[in-house]
Design an enzyme around this catalytic site. Sequence first.
Site, PDB file in Angstrom:
ATOM      1  N   ASN A   1      53.213  39.194 -14.501  1.00  0.00           N
ATOM      2  CA  ASN A   1      51.901  39.722 -14.084  1.00  0.00           C
ATOM      3  C   ASN A   1      51.977  40.810 -13.021  1.00  0.00           C
ATOM      4  OD1 ASN A   1      52.699  38.152 -11.998  1.00  0.00           O
ATOM      5  ND2 ASN A   1      50.809  36.960 -11.813  1.00  0.00           N
TER       6      ASN A   1
ATOM      7  N   ASP B   1      61.702  19.818 -10.230  1.00  0.00           N
ATOM      8  CA  ASP B   1      62.349  19.532  -8.952  1.00  0.00           C
ATOM      9  C   ASP B   1      61.420  18.597  -8.177  1.00  0.00           C
ATOM     10  OD1 ASP B   1      64.097  19.876  -6.712  1.00  0.00           O
ATOM     11  OD2 ASP B   1      64.527  21.895  -7.448  1.00  0.00           O
TER      12      ASP B   1
ATOM     13  N   ASP C   1      58.900  38.338 -14.152  1.00  0.00           N
ATOM     14  CA  ASP C   1      57.556  38.534 -13.608  1.00  0.00           C
ATOM     15  C   ASP C   1      56.640  39.065 -14.700  1.00  0.00           C
ATOM     16  OD1 ASP C   1      55.297  39.272 -12.207  1.00  0.00           O
ATOM     17  OD2 ASP C   1      56.233  41.026 -11.275  1.00  0.00           O
TER      18      ASP C   1
ATOM     19  N   ASP D   1      65.541  16.254  -4.940  1.00  0.00           N
ATOM     20  CA  ASP D   1      66.025  16.966  -3.767  1.00  0.00           C
ATOM     21  C   ASP D   1      66.486  15.966  -2.694  1.00  0.00           C
ATOM     22  OD1 ASP D   1      66.103  19.719  -2.534  1.00  0.00           O
ATOM     23  OD2 ASP D   1      64.808  18.763  -1.042  1.00  0.00           O
TER      24      ASP D   1
ATOM     25  N   GLU E   1      70.223  15.132  -6.013  1.00  0.00           N
ATOM     26  CA  GLU E   1      71.058  15.921  -5.105  1.00  0.00           C
ATOM     27  C   GLU E   1      71.442  14.987  -3.961  1.00  0.00           C
ATOM     28  OE1 GLU E   1      70.836  19.939  -2.343  1.00  0.00           O
ATOM     29  OE2 GLU E   1      69.151  18.573  -2.404  1.00  0.00           O
TER      30      GLU E   1
ATOM     31  N   HIS F   1      71.199  27.588  -6.396  1.00  0.00           N
ATOM     32  CA  HIS F   1      70.390  28.457  -5.537  1.00  0.00           C
ATOM     33  C   HIS F   1      70.741  28.363  -4.057  1.00  0.00           C
ATOM     34  CE1 HIS F   1      68.702  24.508  -5.271  1.00  0.00           C
ATOM     35  NE2 HIS F   1      67.956  24.868  -4.256  1.00  0.00           N
ATOM     36  N   ASP F   2      71.665  27.490  -3.712  1.00  0.00           N
ATOM     37  CA  ASP F   2      72.026  27.319  -2.303  1.00  0.00           C
ATOM     38  C   ASP F   2      73.396  27.904  -1.954  1.00  0.00           C
ATOM     39  OD1 ASP F   2      69.722  25.935  -1.551  1.00  0.00           O
ATOM     40  OD2 ASP F   2      70.548  23.998  -2.149  1.00  0.00           O
TER      41      ASP F   2
ATOM     42  N   ASP G   1      53.405  41.194  -9.992  1.00  0.00           N
ATOM     43  CA  ASP G   1      53.288  41.045  -8.532  1.00  0.00           C
ATOM     44  C   ASP G   1      54.659  41.000  -7.851  1.00  0.00           C
ATOM     45  OD1 ASP G   1      54.183  38.577  -9.298  1.00  0.00           O
ATOM     46  OD2 ASP G   1      52.517  37.427  -8.453  1.00  0.00           O
TER      47      ASP G   1
ATOM     48  N   ASP H   1      57.260  34.111 -12.698  1.00  0.00           N
ATOM     49  CA  ASP H   1      56.197  33.124 -12.912  1.00  0.00           C
ATOM     50  C   ASP H   1      56.430  32.359 -14.216  1.00  0.00           C
ATOM     51  OD1 ASP H   1      55.218  34.961 -14.942  1.00  0.00           O
ATOM     52  OD2 ASP H   1      54.522  36.167 -13.255  1.00  0.00           O
TER      53      ASP H   1
HETATM   54  C1  NOJ Z   1      68.065  21.139  -0.853  1.00  0.00           C
HETATM   55  C2  NOJ Z   1      67.636  22.333  -1.648  1.00  0.00           C
HETATM   56  O1  NOJ Z   1      68.592  22.589  -2.649  1.00  0.00           O
HETATM   57  C3  NOJ Z   1      67.488  23.482  -0.678  1.00  0.00           C
HETATM   58  O2  NOJ Z   1      67.264  24.704  -1.338  1.00  0.00           O
HETATM   59  C4  NOJ Z   1      66.351  23.161   0.265  1.00  0.00           C
HETATM   60  O3  NOJ Z   1      66.251  24.180   1.227  1.00  0.00           O
HETATM   61  C5  NOJ Z   1      66.599  21.808   0.955  1.00  0.00           C
HETATM   62  N1  NOJ Z   1      67.005  20.796   0.047  1.00  0.00           N
HETATM   63  C6  NOJ Z   1      65.333  21.337   1.627  1.00  0.00           C
HETATM   64  O4  NOJ Z   1      64.433  20.894   0.659  1.00  0.00           O
END
Ligand code: NOJ
Length: 536
Positions: free
Chosen positions: A20, A99, A18, A200, A262, A326-327, A22, A26
């Site tokens: 700035n 992405d 970060d 995605d 993906e 991230h999932d 907040d 960023d």
């Molecule tokens: C897959 C992404 O990796 C996930 O983070 C997202 O919530 C879903 N697609 C919907 O876009």
Amino acid sequence: MWWKEAVVYQIYPRSFYDSNGDGIGDLAGIIEKLDYLNGKKDSLGIDAIWLSPINPSPMIDFGYDISDYKDIDSIFGNLEVFKKLIKESKKRNIKILMDLVVNHTSDQHPWFIESRSSLENPKRDYYIWVDPVNGKPPNNWLGAFGGNAWEFDTETHQYYYHGFTVEQPDLNWRNKDVQKEIQDVIKFWLDLGVDGFRLDVVNYYFKDEKLRSNPIDLLKGLRPYDVQIHKYDRDRKETHSILKKFRKILDSYNGNRVSIGEVFIEPPGNPKLANSYLGENDELHMAFNFAFLYSSWNAFSFRDEIIAWEKALDQNGWPNYTLSNHDQIRHISRYKKGKETVPRAKLAALLLLSLRGTPFLYYGEEIGMEDQPLPKEKIQDPLGKKYWPIFSGRDRTRLPMCWDGSKYAGFSEVEPWLPLNRNYKEVNVENSLEDKNSLFYTYKNLLEIRRESKTLKKGDIEILKSNKEILAYLRTYKSERILVLINFTNSDQDCNLKKLDTKKLEIIFDTHNKFIKEKISDFYLYPNQGIIGKVI
Ligand code: NOJ
């Protein structure tokens, strides 16, 4: 084909740095930290960054709900800062992947606002609208994030389809104008200099034209969504024609832009289906391999997945591997086991960075950042909000990067948008850089070895028959042979390599630094040890 030799580092921009004050990461923050990633003596040494979405978004799904495809969300910066990021990255030999989230938009996207305004609106057909059937949705399709996938619009008395949250209406890919708009979006970012895209849920774009209901298999899962066989709401053949169009655009930019899709399939994935989206080298360049996200900590689990992926690729296909994103729960937390935790993480790094195929790293894995479940009041992820306490969501894997041991971990000057890891005072970049035995240096050294080695980057792979607790493979390029041995157990192991015609190795990497610079002639490994050696 730079991407075949590259190592990609995924940044979740909200959580990297970060600049700035907040509490949210960023783009200017990423620019400040580029030296950490590449270009300096102390840098980690990655080749490309994949940025999770940075376009304007109401942030219901933290950027995976886009309301403007051709701009940057003001939380992250603006197009000028983005251009600077490209320029500064290029100086350090870092490529940038965006992405591309085009299965759905945000319900705040002007296209959807127009589309929902009336049955006659020219953009009505940009989304999937249907009349009720006997007062109900037209079929049994459900949202991946729970609930019905059909949302009734009380103004126009039709349902619209959303494969994720209600606020993420799916685009109608059968509409030619939608196709043109998105091709335009792709060109827009390529013209700005991005090196490619992560697509995605690319296998969700098209749905069955006849909107047939999915078959059910009650034994398949727990949630109503998981007991459906997703025959009609994804993986429709029409997707291939779109990917061919995307590929033509990418190839028209000197043939050096890349796409990785993906292809979302239930765990542990389906290499054949995923790789069918490569077409005949005229669709995606790569389809994400998520198999390791579900592998158990043992040699056969990883071995089976490597073999399955290698088998599913034809001569054009190119493998890729990823341990965390991230999932999913970070792998260091999945494989956590007291004092063995960091040694295991070192082995995982050795595996990821010595296989044939493009490795994808997730920010923070190089310093051993762990997952941390959050209390209910801190949860931000829509999935966590919906399913808590059964599932607390994905925030736990998206915590702020721990740069140092100061008040907010050197991530921000104010309280960050998500809590810090409890152990950030110990596990942070500053400490990692000071300790030559840290996980960070395992990554850094492996990245350097990989960069210098044609055999590791391009060579063939052959899994060797061995003691079943050991994963052993040979990488071969021209006359060079490199052997990788990984001991997944906490005890000494005789590798028991039956087929190898020599017993001499010149060690080039050793997780335990015991054999380094040595020539060994017996393949015995210490507990949790992994080595890379040239066969001599
Ligand atoms: C897959 C992404 O990796 C996930 O983070 C997202 O919530 C879903 N697609 C919907 O876009």
